[in-house]
Design a protein around this motif. Structure first.
Motif, PDB file in Angstrom:
ATOM      1  N   GLU A 168      -3.532   1.558  -8.633  1.00  0.00           N
ATOM      2  CA  GLU A 168      -2.111   1.663  -8.294  1.00  0.00           C
ATOM      3  C   GLU A 168      -1.361   0.368  -8.604  1.00  0.00           C
ATOM      4  O   GLU A 168      -0.230   0.187  -8.160  1.00  0.00           O
ATOM      5  N   ALA A 225       1.675  12.596  -5.589  1.00  0.00           N
ATOM      6  CA  ALA A 225       2.699  12.783  -4.590  1.00  0.00           C
ATOM      7  C   ALA A 225       4.031  12.527  -5.291  1.00  0.00           C
ATOM      8  O   ALA A 225       4.117  11.680  -6.188  1.00  0.00           O
ATOM      9  N   MET A 231      -5.882   7.401  -0.809  1.00  0.00           N
ATOM     10  CA  MET A 231      -6.444   6.526  -1.838  1.00  0.00           C
ATOM     11  C   MET A 231      -6.547   5.095  -1.315  1.00  0.00           C
ATOM     12  O   MET A 231      -5.596   4.585  -0.703  1.00  0.00           O
TER      13      MET A 231
HETATM   14  N1  GLY Z   1      -0.692   5.984  -2.140  1.00  0.00           N
HETATM   15  C1  GLY Z   1      -0.261   7.216  -2.631  1.00  0.00           C
HETATM   16  C2  GLY Z   1       1.103   7.614  -2.273  1.00  0.00           C
HETATM   17  O1  GLY Z   1       1.803   6.936  -1.566  1.00  0.00           O
HETATM   18  O2  GLY Z   1       1.513   8.644  -2.724  1.00  0.00           O
END
Ligand code: GLY
Length: 367
Positions: A51, A262, A45
């Protein structure tokens, strides 16, 4: 130009080595397994806005600044799996919707308006999204990249630019008390250089006392799924979601692949994929994208994000002269690669690094 050693051939080390070599520096890249580690596992991403967390405005600024560099970085690199379809964020329960409303209000307060959508509007954009999703956001500027295509492109570009690769483990950066003198490998061999860039991800903290305690491993597990004939087609955009408070994301790959991620746990340098991690990711992904239950589960993997005390990266000089950090990128290694490579090039030229990523911010606090 001085000899430069870069420790770590993940996305950050490769990007720094490529850019430095292309600008004329003689560069040696040290890594026992180039292109592996967290970069191999990443979802890919490029999503500073979706985020974003309240309280992390300086990280958001760094991420946005790096995202702006991504199209040029990708154009210089050649085909590297950049996807420009954008990102949607989905909420299931009312608590999740309230959290997304708070995120949207926070972003609006920073001058970054995002479009709020109902569940129906989200499904119109992405028919793969299921009926449990009640609303969300559309963020077309948050992109994604195929991490493995990117690593392959970076390795080729670095080799073409003349980067010398040493496939060995680095044990420590060595110095004479004032200046860096080189890198000691695990077999005791010392490679001499007056400049060393530590880009060894979660392992960076072990390589020089100046980095001790600044980087810690934050484990993330992912799943790789593949669409099968007859199953509902995957989304075209990245789908990030909150499912009863738990974050999950699905990042599409060319050819019908999906990376689901994740988990986030701190269990040292352990990279075991746990049954509970796989269960949680599958359960939450299926709530948002019901069709994935019919997909093939082709891979499970875990990587170690390099976490820092304030979640901002460490990019800059610290400790003895010639020691440069390019590490601590946490959840944002892919996103921050162009900014980090440009910053390291600037540091090699004697320019200041990005103030918000200065690794000396922790030394200043403890003085
Ligand atoms: N940027 C996504 C993660 O670290 O899971």
């Amino acid at each position: 130009m001085q000899q430069v050693i870069v420790i770590g051939a993940g996305v950050i080390g490769l990007s720094c080595a490529w850019r430095a070599a292309a600008a004329g520096w003689p560069v040696t890249l040290v890594d026992p397994a180039p292109g592996s580690g967290a970069s191999w596992v990443a979802g890919g991403m490029l999503a500073p806005v979706t985020e974003a967390w309240p309280g992390e405005e300086r990280l958001l600024d760094l991420g946005v600044a790096s995202l702006e560099r991504w199209p040029g970085f990708a154009a210089d690199l050649g085909p590297c799996g950049l996807r420009t379809e954008g990102t949607v964020v989905a909420a299931t329960g009312s608590g999740d919707r309230a959290e997304l409303d708070a995120l949207a209000a926070h972003l609006a307060g920073l001058g970054r308006d995002v479009e709020r959508l109902s569940g129906r509007e989200l499904r119109r954009l992405e028919p793969a999204i299921g009926p449990d999703v009640r609303g969300g956001l559309c963020v077309p500027e948050d992109l994604a990249v195929d991490n493995r295509a990117l690593l392959a492109a970076l390795r080729s570009a670095a080799a073409r630019a003349g980067v010398r690769s040493v496939e060995a483990a680095a044990a420590a950066v060595v110095d004479d008390g004032e200046r860096v003198t080189g890198v000691r490998l695990a077999d005791g061999t010392v490679l001499a250089a007056p400049v060393v860039v530590v880009a060894a991800g979660a392992h960076s903290g072990t390589l020089h006392p100046a980095l001790d305690g600044l980087v810690r491993p934050v484990k993330g597990e992912i799943l790789r799924l593949a669409h099968r004939p007859g199953a509902f087609p995957p989304p075209r955009r990245t789908v990030r979601a909150l499912v009863d408070g738990r974050p999950v994301y699905a990042v599409p790959r060319d050819g019908g692949g999906l990376v689901i991620g994740a988990t986030q746990t701190e269990t040292g340098f352990d990279t075991t994929v746990t049954a509970g991690g796989v269960r949680d990711l599958l359960r939450d992904a299926e709530r948002v994208l019901p069709g994935v239950a019919e997909y093939a589960l082709v891979e499970t993997a875990a990587g170690l994000r390099p976490g820092t005390p304030d979640n901002r990266p460490l990019i800059g000089a610290l400790g003895p002269e010639g020691l440069l950090a390019a590490t601590g990128h946490g959840r944002n290694g892919m996103l921050l690669a162009p900014l980090t490579a440009d910053a390291v090039l600037g540091l090699l030229r004697g320019e200041p690094g990005p103030a918000d990523a200065d690794p000396r911010r922790f030394q200043e606090v403890s003085r």
